[in-house]
Motif scaffolding. Sequence first.
Motif, PDB file in Angstrom:
ATOM      1  N   SER A  81       0.827  -1.208   0.000  1.00 14.68           N
ATOM      2  CA  SER A  81       0.000   0.000   0.000  1.00 14.68           C
ATOM      3  C   SER A  81       0.861   1.257   0.000  1.00 14.68           C
ATOM      4  CB  SER A  81      -0.926   0.006   1.221  1.00 14.68           C
ATOM      5  OG  SER A  81      -1.810  -1.073   1.180  1.00 14.68           O
ATOM      6  N   ILE A  82       1.963   1.240   0.745  1.00 17.01           N
ATOM      7  CA  ILE A  82       2.876   2.389   0.757  1.00 17.01           C
ATOM      8  C   ILE A  82       3.481   2.599  -0.628  1.00 17.01           C
ATOM      9  CG2 ILE A  82       5.089   3.216   1.658  1.00 17.01           C
ATOM     10  CD1 ILE A  82       4.294   1.955   4.337  1.00 17.01           C
ATOM     11  N   CYS A  83       3.828   1.500  -1.287  1.00 19.13           N
ATOM     12  CA  CYS A  83       4.358   1.611  -2.659  1.00 19.13           C
ATOM     13  C   CYS A  83       3.323   2.223  -3.592  1.00 19.13           C
ATOM     14  CB  CYS A  83       4.783   0.242  -3.174  1.00 19.13           C
ATOM     15  SG  CYS A  83       6.228  -0.429  -2.357  1.00 19.13           S
ATOM     16  N   CYS A  84       2.071   1.826  -3.433  1.00 17.38           N
ATOM     17  CA  CYS A  84       0.994   2.404  -4.259  1.00 17.38           C
ATOM     18  C   CYS A  84       0.832   3.892  -3.980  1.00 17.38           C
ATOM     19  CB  CYS A  84      -0.318   1.667  -4.013  1.00 17.38           C
ATOM     20  SG  CYS A  84      -0.396   0.017  -4.691  1.00 17.38           S
ATOM     21  N   ILE A  85       0.915   4.279  -2.714  1.00 16.48           N
ATOM     22  CA  ILE A  85       0.782   5.694  -2.348  1.00 16.48           C
ATOM     23  C   ILE A  85       1.911   6.508  -2.979  1.00 16.48           C
ATOM     24  CG2 ILE A  85       0.951   7.316  -0.408  1.00 16.48           C
ATOM     25  CD1 ILE A  85      -0.532   5.155   1.267  1.00 16.48           C
ATOM     26  N   LYS A  86       3.140   6.003  -2.874  1.00 20.51           N
ATOM     27  CA  LYS A  86       4.273   6.720  -3.469  1.00 20.51           C
ATOM     28  C   LYS A  86       4.145   6.806  -4.980  1.00 20.51           C
ATOM     29  CE  LYS A  86       7.648   5.965   0.111  1.00 20.51           C
ATOM     30  NZ  LYS A  86       9.005   5.571   0.440  1.00 20.51           N
TER      31      LYS A  86
END
Length: 102
Positions: A81-86
């Motif tokens: 999810s953090i990768c998607c946000i970035k």
Amino acid sequence: MVCGPKCSFFCLFISAWAVIQLTLMGIFFLLNSMALIDDLPLTPIFHSLEDFRAHADVTYQVVAIRCFVTALLYLCFGILSICCIKRNRAKERRALESSLQR
């Protein structure tokens, strides 16, 4: 990536909550918390108290390991999810820069 910004933040929140909850549950199962004895998959018939205690101790350990493994899976999902946000932020930044250059 597939997730938009709102979906990514929601998934990150759910993942963080699950990691915290499952880690605490795993710790309490490792400590053989009597409050969680109803959650153990125990058979209802035991021949002696020692038999019950031995089986309950093993079951506590198994359930604790399951909680920790599931928390690890949710942690991986949170990292995704953090990768998607970035990626969404970088995509928005590139769109803003290209609109300013025109």
